[in-house]
Design an enzyme around this catalytic site. Sequence first.
Site, PDB file in Angstrom:
ATOM      1  N   SER A   8       0.842  -1.197   0.000  1.00 51.72           N
ATOM      2  CA  SER A   8       0.000   0.000   0.000  1.00 51.72           C
ATOM      3  C   SER A   8       0.874   1.242   0.000  1.00 51.72           C
ATOM      4  CB  SER A   8      -0.894  -0.005   1.244  1.00 51.72           C
ATOM      5  OG  SER A   8      -1.423   1.285   1.444  1.00 51.72           O
ATOM      6  N   HIS A  33      -1.227  -1.198  -4.327  1.00 52.31           N
ATOM      7  CA  HIS A  33      -2.509  -0.869  -3.691  1.00 52.31           C
ATOM      8  C   HIS A  33      -2.573   0.631  -3.394  1.00 52.31           C
ATOM      9  CE1 HIS A  33      -6.048  -2.035  -1.227  1.00 52.31           C
ATOM     10  NE2 HIS A  33      -5.633  -1.136  -0.357  1.00 52.31           N
ATOM     11  N   ASP A  35      -4.831   3.615  -1.765  1.00 51.83           N
ATOM     12  CA  ASP A  35      -5.925   3.865  -0.825  1.00 51.83           C
ATOM     13  C   ASP A  35      -6.474   5.273  -0.993  1.00 51.83           C
ATOM     14  OD1 ASP A  35      -6.132   1.462   0.838  1.00 51.83           O
ATOM     15  OD2 ASP A  35      -4.061   1.905   1.394  1.00 51.83           O
ATOM     16  N   MET A  37      -9.060   8.027   0.150  1.00 54.36           N
ATOM     17  CA  MET A  37      -9.907   8.344   1.314  1.00 54.36           C
ATOM     18  C   MET A  37     -10.456   9.753   1.171  1.00 54.36           C
ATOM     19  SD  MET A  37      -7.427   7.009   4.338  1.00 54.36           S
ATOM     20  CE  MET A  37      -6.676   5.379   4.291  1.00 54.36           C
ATOM     21  N   HIS A  66      -8.434   1.157  -3.939  1.00 48.56           N
ATOM     22  CA  HIS A  66      -9.367   0.905  -2.829  1.00 48.56           C
ATOM     23  C   HIS A  66     -10.060   2.221  -2.499  1.00 48.56           C
ATOM     24  CE1 HIS A  66      -9.685  -0.388   1.704  1.00 48.56           C
ATOM     25  NE2 HIS A  66     -10.853  -0.270   1.135  1.00 48.56           N
ATOM     26  N   MET A  68     -12.212   4.324  -0.407  1.00 46.80           N
ATOM     27  CA  MET A  68     -12.854   4.514   0.901  1.00 46.80           C
ATOM     28  C   MET A  68     -13.546   5.867   0.864  1.00 46.80           C
ATOM     29  SD  MET A  68      -9.788   2.957   3.176  1.00 46.80           S
ATOM     30  CE  MET A  68      -8.645   3.123   1.816  1.00 46.80           C
ATOM     31  N   MET A 137     -11.632  -6.092   5.179  1.00 44.67           N
ATOM     32  CA  MET A 137     -10.833  -5.191   6.012  1.00 44.67           C
ATOM     33  C   MET A 137     -10.545  -5.873   7.347  1.00 44.67           C
ATOM     34  SD  MET A 137     -10.295  -2.638   4.120  1.00 44.67           S
ATOM     35  CE  MET A 137      -9.284  -1.823   5.360  1.00 44.67           C
ATOM     36  N   GLY A 142      -9.031   3.647   7.279  1.00 47.11           N
ATOM     37  CA  GLY A 142      -8.743   5.061   7.523  1.00 47.11           C
ATOM     38  C   GLY A 142      -7.263   5.346   7.726  1.00 47.11           C
ATOM     39  N   GLY A 144      -3.037   3.601   7.995  1.00 44.96           N
ATOM     40  CA  GLY A 144      -2.082   2.507   7.958  1.00 44.96           C
ATOM     41  C   GLY A 144      -1.558   2.244   9.368  1.00 44.96           C
ATOM     42  N   GLY A 145      -0.877   1.126   9.519  1.00 43.10           N
ATOM     43  CA  GLY A 145      -0.169   0.854  10.766  1.00 43.10           C
ATOM     44  C   GLY A 145      -1.036   0.467  11.950  1.00 43.10           C
ATOM     45  N   ASP A 175      -6.904  -6.781   3.991  1.00 42.86           N
ATOM     46  CA  ASP A 175      -6.286  -5.453   4.044  1.00 42.86           C
ATOM     47  C   ASP A 175      -6.294  -4.919   5.472  1.00 42.86           C
ATOM     48  OD1 ASP A 175      -5.411  -2.865   3.635  1.00 42.86           O
ATOM     49  OD2 ASP A 175      -7.052  -2.287   2.310  1.00 42.86           O
ATOM     50  N   GLY A 176      -5.099  -4.734   6.025  1.00 42.99           N
ATOM     51  CA  GLY A 176      -4.962  -4.097   7.338  1.00 42.99           C
ATOM     52  C   GLY A 176      -4.227  -4.970   8.324  1.00 42.99           C
ATOM     53  N   GLY A 177      -3.090  -4.467   8.814  1.00 40.92           N
ATOM     54  CA  GLY A 177      -2.346  -5.188   9.846  1.00 40.92           C
ATOM     55  C   GLY A 177      -1.692  -6.473   9.375  1.00 40.92           C
ATOM     56  N   GLY A 197       1.117  -2.305   4.175  1.00 42.32           N
ATOM     57  CA  GLY A 197       1.713  -0.978   4.140  1.00 42.32           C
ATOM     58  C   GLY A 197       2.883  -0.896   5.084  1.00 42.32           C
TER      59      GLY A 197
HETATM   60  C1  DX5 Z   1      -6.429   1.150   5.689  1.00 39.53           C
HETATM   61  C2  DX5 Z   1      -5.985   0.944   4.268  1.00 39.53           C
HETATM   62  C3  DX5 Z   1      -4.887  -0.043   4.139  1.00 39.53           C
HETATM   63  C4  DX5 Z   1      -3.610   0.370   4.814  1.00 39.53           C
HETATM   64  C5  DX5 Z   1      -2.874  -0.868   5.203  1.00 39.53           C
HETATM   65  O1  DX5 Z   1      -7.529   1.996   5.725  1.00 39.53           O
HETATM   66  O2  DX5 Z   1      -7.053   0.488   3.463  1.00 39.53           O
HETATM   67  O3  DX5 Z   1      -4.656  -0.420   2.799  1.00 39.53           O
HETATM   68  O4  DX5 Z   1      -2.792   1.172   4.019  1.00 39.53           O
HETATM   69  O5  DX5 Z   1      -1.798  -0.502   5.979  1.00 39.53           O
HETATM   70  P1  DX5 Z   1      -1.124  -1.503   7.037  1.00 39.53           P
HETATM   71  O6  DX5 Z   1      -0.631  -2.690   6.285  1.00 39.53           O
HETATM   72  O7  DX5 Z   1      -0.041  -0.662   7.622  1.00 39.53           O
HETATM   73  O8  DX5 Z   1      -2.203  -1.889   8.040  1.00 39.53           O
HETATM   74 ZN    ZN Z   2      -6.573  -0.421   1.439  1.00 39.30          ZN
END
Ligand code: DX5
Ligand code: ZN
Length: 221
Positions: A8, A33, A35, A37, A66, A68, A137, A142, A144-145, A175-177, A197
Amino acid sequence: MTVRIAPSVLSADFTRLGEEIAMLDAGGADWIHVDVMDGRFVPNLSFGVKMIEAARRSSRRVVDVHLMVLEPERYFDDYAKAGADVLTIHVEAAPHLDRQLTRIKELGCKAGIALNPATPVSVIEEVAHLLDLVCLMSVNPGYGGQKFIEYSVDKIARTRLLLDQAGSDAVLEVDGGISRDTIHRCWAAGADTFVAGNAIFGATDPQAEIAVLRGLCVEQA
Ligand code: DX5
Ligand code: ZN
């Protein structure tokens, strides 16, 4: 079995964006990827059409967008034109899924839907035949990290079952963590595509990390 790693760019160094994307491309990323937002559907603002164009110019990989955002249909034409290969909309933001998925495909893109952690898998049942991708998700979207939400693993397994029963060959993305600690369980539950990410950009060697994450997607004795 297919394994796709989708870094990401939300976690990239924006002062060196082109280099960062080219680095992912050369480092074996399968997808890039992106994102998007809007500060309304999610509490954060990120980027839009310019970033999709930048990803398209800097990489030969699949550009996985993606969305959002509320009213995602307002952006389909511009994002398709900018070079998006996959457009994924959130079911919570898109009440007219049939119309919207059909429109994405008319524009020549793959059509995906994303589900927040609290959204039940059953919402995809009626449109499973229209889907090229389901994005689960595993954090609240919203930022990363964030920390991986553990109950996502069981949800992946139930989504895999639903897709198999519907005869769908849609991509199952998580997607996420996603990290060294979480990726194997998600893969074993049936996911095939992994957004990451922080795990990749926070690593000393992001390219090596892509390979490490991919390598963890195997049966462990
Ligand atoms: C969160 C995003 C993710 C995010 C993932 O809202 O959709 O794509 O960038 O980041 P990590 O891998 O750090 O959770
Ligand atoms: Zn994403």
